[in-house]
Design an enzyme around this catalytic site. Sequence first.
Site, PDB file in Angstrom:
ATOM      1  N   ARG A  88       0.978  -1.152   0.112  1.00 36.38           N
ATOM      2  CA  ARG A  88      -0.149  -0.053  -0.018  1.00 36.38           C
ATOM      3  C   ARG A  88       0.907   1.280  -0.099  1.00 36.38           C
ATOM      4  NH1 ARG A  88      -1.995  -3.625   3.713  1.00 36.38           N
ATOM      5  NH2 ARG A  88      -4.369  -4.375   3.555  1.00 36.38           N
ATOM      6  N   ASP A 148     -10.088  -4.798   8.800  1.00 41.45           N
ATOM      7  CA  ASP A 148      -9.190  -5.672   9.402  1.00 41.45           C
ATOM      8  C   ASP A 148      -9.792  -6.415  10.452  1.00 41.45           C
ATOM      9  OD1 ASP A 148      -7.308  -4.394   7.571  1.00 41.45           O
ATOM     10  OD2 ASP A 148      -6.525  -3.430   9.082  1.00 41.45           O
ATOM     11  N   ARG A 151     -12.075  -8.937   8.730  1.00 43.97           N
ATOM     12  CA  ARG A 151     -11.266 -10.205   8.256  1.00 43.97           C
ATOM     13  C   ARG A 151     -10.696 -10.996   9.615  1.00 43.97           C
ATOM     14  NH1 ARG A 151      -8.095  -6.334   3.801  1.00 43.97           N
ATOM     15  NH2 ARG A 151      -9.869  -6.572   2.166  1.00 43.97           N
ATOM     16  N   HIS A 175      -2.565   0.218   9.113  1.00 42.38           N
ATOM     17  CA  HIS A 175      -3.366  -0.670   8.009  1.00 42.38           C
ATOM     18  C   HIS A 175      -2.249  -1.016   7.183  1.00 42.38           C
ATOM     19  CE1 HIS A 175      -6.354  -2.133   5.523  1.00 42.38           C
ATOM     20  NE2 HIS A 175      -6.177  -1.240   4.668  1.00 42.38           N
TER      21      HIS A 175
HETATM   22  N1  NAD Z   1      -8.336   1.944   3.904  1.00 37.36           N
HETATM   23  C1  NAD Z   1      -8.823   0.730   3.523  1.00 37.36           C
HETATM   24  O1  NAD Z   1      -9.240  -0.185   4.328  1.00 37.36           O
HETATM   25  C2  NAD Z   1      -8.970   0.573   1.890  1.00 37.36           C
HETATM   26  C3  NAD Z   1      -9.722  -0.507   1.224  1.00 37.36           C
HETATM   27  C4  NAD Z   1      -9.785  -0.794   0.179  1.00 37.36           C
HETATM   28  C5  NAD Z   1      -9.330   0.214  -0.977  1.00 37.36           C
HETATM   29  N2  NAD Z   1      -8.538   1.101  -0.266  1.00 37.36           N
HETATM   30  C6  NAD Z   1      -7.846   2.240  -1.175  1.00 37.36           C
HETATM   31  O2  NAD Z   1      -8.990   2.923  -1.633  1.00 37.36           O
HETATM   32  C7  NAD Z   1      -8.725   3.677  -3.069  1.00 37.36           C
HETATM   33  C8  NAD Z   1      -9.541   3.318  -4.067  1.00 37.36           C
HETATM   34  O3  NAD Z   1      -9.899   2.043  -4.314  1.00 37.36           O
HETATM   35  P1  NAD Z   1     -10.498   1.418  -5.511  1.00 37.36           P
HETATM   36  O4  NAD Z   1     -10.615  -0.198  -5.582  1.00 37.36           O
HETATM   37  O5  NAD Z   1     -12.003   1.918  -5.499  1.00 37.36           O
HETATM   38  O6  NAD Z   1     -10.046   2.056  -6.882  1.00 37.36           O
HETATM   39  P2  NAD Z   1     -10.737   2.576  -8.311  1.00 37.36           P
HETATM   40  O7  NAD Z   1      -9.754   2.588  -9.148  1.00 37.36           O
HETATM   41  O8  NAD Z   1     -11.875   1.366  -8.590  1.00 37.36           O
HETATM   42  O9  NAD Z   1     -11.334   3.859  -7.959  1.00 37.36           O
HETATM   43  C9  NAD Z   1     -10.721   4.999  -7.546  1.00 37.36           C
HETATM   44  C10 NAD Z   1     -11.538   6.055  -8.287  1.00 37.36           C
HETATM   45  O10 NAD Z   1     -10.756   7.278  -7.806  1.00 37.36           O
HETATM   46  C11 NAD Z   1     -11.097   8.401  -8.940  1.00 37.36           C
HETATM   47  N3  NAD Z   1     -10.172   9.366  -9.002  1.00 37.36           N
HETATM   48  C12 NAD Z   1      -8.893   9.532  -8.980  1.00 37.36           C
HETATM   49  N4  NAD Z   1      -8.558  10.811  -8.954  1.00 37.36           N
HETATM   50  C13 NAD Z   1      -9.659  11.536  -8.482  1.00 37.36           C
HETATM   51  C14 NAD Z   1      -9.583  12.685  -8.168  1.00 37.36           C
HETATM   52  N5  NAD Z   1      -8.663  13.770  -8.243  1.00 37.36           N
HETATM   53  N6  NAD Z   1     -10.787  13.249  -7.675  1.00 37.36           N
HETATM   54  C15 NAD Z   1     -11.977  12.381  -7.839  1.00 37.36           C
HETATM   55  N7  NAD Z   1     -11.913  10.979  -8.187  1.00 37.36           N
HETATM   56  C16 NAD Z   1     -10.668  10.750  -8.699  1.00 37.36           C
HETATM   57  C17 NAD Z   1     -10.843   7.331 -10.217  1.00 37.36           C
HETATM   58  O11 NAD Z   1     -11.244   8.002 -11.519  1.00 37.36           O
HETATM   59  C18 NAD Z   1     -11.599   6.244  -9.732  1.00 37.36           C
HETATM   60  O12 NAD Z   1     -12.872   5.947 -10.277  1.00 37.36           O
HETATM   61  C19 NAD Z   1      -7.195   2.703  -2.987  1.00 37.36           C
HETATM   62  O13 NAD Z   1      -6.381   3.927  -2.764  1.00 37.36           O
HETATM   63  C20 NAD Z   1      -7.059   1.886  -2.392  1.00 37.36           C
HETATM   64  O14 NAD Z   1      -5.884   1.346  -2.019  1.00 37.36           O
HETATM   65  C21 NAD Z   1      -8.380   1.400   1.050  1.00 37.36           C
HETATM   66  O1  LMR Z   2      -5.238  -4.194   0.075  1.00 35.13           O
HETATM   67  C1  LMR Z   2      -5.141  -3.108  -0.126  1.00 35.13           C
HETATM   68  O2  LMR Z   2      -4.215  -2.762  -0.993  1.00 35.13           O
HETATM   69  C2  LMR Z   2      -6.505  -2.543  -0.013  1.00 35.13           C
HETATM   70  C3  LMR Z   2      -7.101  -2.189   1.390  1.00 35.13           C
HETATM   71  O3  LMR Z   2      -6.403  -1.513   2.092  1.00 35.13           O
HETATM   72  C4  LMR Z   2      -7.571  -3.581   1.720  1.00 35.13           C
HETATM   73  O4  LMR Z   2      -7.126  -4.069   2.821  1.00 35.13           O
HETATM   74  O5  LMR Z   2      -8.359  -4.234   1.115  1.00 35.13           O
END
Ligand code: NAD
Ligand code: LMR
Length: 308
Positions: A88, A148, A151, A175
């Site tokens: 990440r 987490d 899970r 995380h």
């Molecule tokens: N914290 C957590 O537990 C957790 C869990 C899952 C995913 N994530 C993170 O969340 C993020 C998104 O994941 P995802 O699978 O939805 O990705 P994704 O690519 O499906 O969606 C991301 C979206 O953000 C948009 N985007 C990019 N720049 C932008 C901006 N400046 N303004 C508005 N929109 C913008 C993109 O067009 C895209 O549609 C990733 O960084 C991922 O690592 C975190």
């Molecule tokens: O694993 C990742 O990169 C996305 C998110 O943080 C998750 O835990 O699913």
Amino acid sequence: MKVTVVGAGAVGASCAEYIAIKDFASEVVLLDIKEGYAEGKAMDLMQTASLNSFDTKITGTTNDYSKTANSDIAVITSGIPRKPGMTREELIGINAGIVKEVATNLLKHSPDAIIIVVSNPMDTMTYLVHKATDLPKNRIIGMGGALDSARFKYRLAEAMEAPISDIDGMVIGGHSDTGMVPLIRHATRNSVKVSEFLSDDRMQEVVEATKVGGATLTKLLGTSAWYAPGAAVSALVQAIACDQKKMFPCSVLLAGEYGLDDICIGVPVILGRNGIEQIVEIELNDKEKAKMQESAAGVSKTNGLLDV
Ligand SMILES: NC(=O)c1ccc[n+]([C@@H]2O[C@H](COP(=O)([O-])OP(=O)(O)OC[C@H]3O[C@@H](n4cnc5c(N)ncnc54)[C@H](O)[C@@H]3O)[C@@H](O)[C@H]2O)c1
Ligand SMILES: O=C(O)C[C@H](O)C(=O)O
């Protein structure tokens, strides 16, 4: 109750769907930078309303923040997800710029919003939002520990061949693949310690499987997960919107709690209408304290890469 979700990708759309299905918000606005994308996701979701019996109005916009005005809660999921083999932390280069810009734009139109940060590396992105906005610390919440912990419970139930509803457990710390601290000593099955059911080796396997939960799914899916992340975000949004006073581990700015300072990292908090209403300090043994310190050192190292 108006909720904005920035990023209408996998996690953003999943989170909007769960919020709508739970039917507690009057309005969800999806915003994305990709032309027409948020509008399309919103329309598709609205066409599930009669089937899923919800009245939440979901709208989409291409980067027009005026449509997000006066949101009570804003969720930031914009940015890139990792690919198999990545950590990440490797996402920081692109996601830091996106998260900073998005948080600033959101607050211009919703100065009173509570912000939930999801984009990775999440603890560092949460810290960045603090540095970029100077909001009171109760209004910036990083989502990681709720996912987490879900899970962790899944893996515990699997190991014990027990129903998940029997299981209670929590993951604190950063995380990240190495930084999570699943509190196995505190985990229970209907109040009975899980050590009554599992050998030390099996408990260690559960801990390790939990820590790499996101990486395991990323390898299987080719991108990171979205159903459980979306559900976890929606649970935090609901706890705030409905003033539930529920406890979740969230990434929050610490000022001495757990012996840590000037860092956002996962610890148990009570969530209600004011966002973080209390940071809960639970007693950790020496081994757990050491793991928490190690985890914090990892998060601090990543924070050091920020240009703030
Ligand atoms: N914290 C957590 O537990 C957790 C869990 C899952 C995913 N994530 C993170 O969340 C993020 C998104 O994941 P995802 O699978 O939805 O990705 P994704 O690519 O499906 O969606 C991301 C979206 O953000 C948009 N985007 C990019 N720049 C932008 C901006 N400046 N303004 C508005 N929109 C913008 C993109 O067009 C895209 O549609 C990733 O960084 C991922 O690592 C975190
Ligand atoms: O694993 C990742 O990169 C996305 C998110 O943080 C998750 O835990 O699913």
